[in-house]
Design a protein around this motif. Sequence first.
Motif, PDB file in Angstrom:
ATOM      1  N   ASP A 135     -69.635  40.348  38.900  1.00 52.51           N
ATOM      2  CA  ASP A 135     -69.360  39.140  39.689  1.00 52.51           C
ATOM      3  C   ASP A 135     -70.548  38.196  39.785  1.00 52.51           C
ATOM      4  O   ASP A 135     -70.501  37.212  40.530  1.00 52.51           O
ATOM      5  N   GLU A 181     -77.489  39.744  40.187  1.00 54.89           N
ATOM      6  CA  GLU A 181     -76.666  38.644  39.658  1.00 54.89           C
ATOM      7  C   GLU A 181     -76.566  38.700  38.141  1.00 54.89           C
ATOM      8  O   GLU A 181     -75.589  38.228  37.557  1.00 54.89           O
ATOM      9  N   ARG A 227     -73.477  40.864  49.742  1.00 58.32           N
ATOM     10  CA  ARG A 227     -72.729  40.782  51.003  1.00 58.32           C
ATOM     11  C   ARG A 227     -73.138  41.944  51.906  1.00 58.32           C
ATOM     12  O   ARG A 227     -72.802  43.093  51.648  1.00 58.32           O
ATOM     13  N   GLU A 232     -71.867  36.133  42.890  1.00 55.80           N
ATOM     14  CA  GLU A 232     -70.831  36.381  43.912  1.00 55.80           C
ATOM     15  C   GLU A 232     -70.685  37.868  44.225  1.00 55.80           C
ATOM     16  O   GLU A 232     -69.764  38.281  44.922  1.00 55.80           O
ATOM     17  N   SER A 233     -71.567  38.684  43.674  1.00 53.59           N
ATOM     18  CA  SER A 233     -71.422  40.129  43.767  1.00 53.59           C
ATOM     19  C   SER A 233     -71.457  40.660  45.195  1.00 53.59           C
ATOM     20  O   SER A 233     -72.153  40.131  46.059  1.00 53.59           O
ATOM     21  N   THR A 284     -77.940  35.250  51.383  1.00 52.91           N
ATOM     22  CA  THR A 284     -77.704  36.683  51.575  1.00 52.91           C
ATOM     23  C   THR A 284     -78.584  37.190  52.703  1.00 52.91           C
ATOM     24  O   THR A 284     -79.674  36.659  52.930  1.00 52.91           O
TER      25      THR A 284
END
Length: 339
Positions: free
Chosen positions: A164, A159, A172, A167-168, A215
């Motif tokens: 991002d 982060e 994900r 939100e990277s 996550t």
Amino acid sequence: MSKIKVAVFGCGAIAERRHIPEYAANENVELVAFADPIVERAEKMAETYGGKAYSSYEELLASEEVDAVSVCTPNYLHASMAIAAANAGKHVLVEKPMAVTTEEGEQMIEAAKKNGVYLMVGHNQRLMPPHIKAKEILDSGKLGKVLNFRTSFGHPGPEGWSVDGAESWFFRKEEAIMGAMGDLGVHKSDFIRYLLDDEVSEVAGFISTLHKENTKVDDNATCLLRMKSGAIGTLVASWTQYRAGDNSTVLWCENGVMKIGTVEGDEVIVELTNGTVETYKVGAMATNDKQVPSGVIDAFVESIVTQTPPSISGEEGLRSLQVILAAFESEKTGQIVKL
């Protein structure tokens, strides 16, 4: 000699902070094109460094004459992009982890071979000055055989690094597939293989998401490794080292101990059983806060210029990835996994 024409796929943090500026600084390179689905990012790079911006790498490959590409995209895209570039006759430098499965890695190696191009993996830890010095000392034989080791790589998490932030794509699961292990662990499996000039024969992994929220990717891992030589040790990868990151390795050998990256300013320390202590000030490792040249880009360009296959080859990248995949297998099954 004409310059090597280079394109970059993906214009996030690693491209913006390492690949692109390092290509720009290399006198043998002309940066000709950038691709990113968020086309503004590619446009920003093109404005800064020259060349053209594309929103798709397929369009870039179809439109531009390039000799080589860097793949700086989320993990799940590494294989498809690298294979497409190799099939288009381009040399490929791919970020780590080179792929997310053994099959993907093998297909990438095959594509490069079939098309007569180089495939190199961005395992920059081999090229850090303290690591080069440590290998030189170990190879001299003065420490004797390595018996036991620990190698660790940790920082506060992507982060703070990714363009991002929280939100990277790193968080994900469907894009990253793996977290701290794919980001940091694979660097250390590569480094320990290289440093010891040895292969991992067995792995046990404890891999968890301990602290990052929202996550499903791992943020911590501690693995036990047994090498073919019999040496045993631990490998740690962490995204929750909030106070001070760690990129250190300690080797306990027959004739003493070597400490790498444990003391700021004395990057390599050798303490021999005869009482001698040697310290080497060889320059710091790159960290997310302090970017020093990674050496990867220059090595890749050198390979192309001199037509010498890269030492950090697809095969090497795959062996290092397989250690990490074995650790995940171990976490899932509760068994020790043999490689």
